[in-house]
Design a protein around this motif. Structure first.
Motif, short mmCIF file in Angstrom:
data_model
loop_
_atom_site.label_atom_id
_atom_site.label_comp_id
_atom_site.label_asym_id
_atom_site.label_seq_id
_atom_site.Cartn_x
_atom_site.Cartn_y
_atom_site.Cartn_z
N ALA A 9 23.35 36.48 42.61
CA ALA A 9 24.56 36.70 43.41
C ALA A 9 25.49 35.49 43.30
O ALA A 9 26.70 35.65 43.13
N THR A 12 27.14 35.42 39.87
CA THR A 12 28.16 36.47 39.77
C THR A 12 29.42 36.07 40.53
O THR A 12 30.53 36.19 40.00
N ILE A 13 29.25 35.58 41.73
CA ILE A 13 30.40 35.15 42.53
C ILE A 13 31.11 34.00 41.84
O ILE A 13 32.34 33.97 41.75
N LEU A 16 33.17 35.23 38.96
CA LEU A 16 34.38 35.90 39.43
C LEU A 16 35.44 34.90 39.87
O LEU A 16 36.62 35.03 39.54
N CYS A 27 37.43 35.76 50.09
CA CYS A 27 36.10 35.22 49.83
C CYS A 27 35.65 34.27 50.94
O CYS A 27 34.54 34.38 51.44
N ALA A 49 27.00 34.85 50.08
CA ALA A 49 27.38 35.37 48.76
C ALA A 49 27.84 36.82 48.85
O ALA A 49 28.87 37.20 48.27
N ALA A 50 27.10 37.62 49.59
CA ALA A 50 27.48 39.03 49.75
C ALA A 50 28.80 39.15 50.52
O ALA A 50 29.65 39.96 50.17
N CYS A 52 31.22 37.00 50.62
CA CYS A 52 32.30 36.60 49.73
C CYS A 52 32.70 37.77 48.83
O CYS A 52 33.87 38.07 48.66
N ALA A 53 31.70 38.41 48.24
CA ALA A 53 31.97 39.53 47.33
C ALA A 53 32.68 40.67 48.06
O ALA A 53 33.65 41.23 47.56
N ILE A 54 32.21 40.98 49.25
CA ILE A 54 32.81 42.08 50.01
C ILE A 54 34.21 41.72 50.47
O ILE A 54 35.14 42.54 50.38
N HIS A 56 36.27 39.62 49.06
CA HIS A 56 37.12 39.62 47.87
C HIS A 56 37.49 41.05 47.48
O HIS A 56 38.66 41.34 47.19
N HIS A 57 36.51 41.94 47.50
CA HIS A 57 36.76 43.34 47.16
C HIS A 57 37.76 43.97 48.12
O HIS A 57 38.70 44.65 47.70
#
Length: 66
Positions: A9, A12-13, A16, A27, A49-50, A52-54, A56-57
């Motif tokens: 994770a 991946t972050i 990105l 993020c 981490a999750a 941040c991803a959410i 950002h999305h």
């Protein structure tokens, strides 16, 4: 096993964010919220981490809508 998921994770972050630093909206806020929620569940780093991803999305989705 959990460390592998957290590492994947994080990588991946990182990928990105490194590719598009101007696109990192959402993020930090998501990482804070996810980190707190993850800390309560015993997985602060994975939550951050999750989150941040959410975040950002969601920021990207909001930007495309208007």
């Amino acid at each position: 096993m959990t460390n592998r998921i957290a590492l994947a994770a994080a990588l991946t972050i990182g990928a990105l964010l490194a590719g598009a630093p101007a696109e990192a909206k959402g993020c930090l806020k998501g990482a804070v919220v996810g980190g707190v929620a993850g800390h309560v569940a015993g997985h602060g780093k994975m939550g951050a981490a999750a989150g941040c991803a959410i975040g950002h999305h969601n920021a990207n989705k909001k930007a495309k809508q208007g």
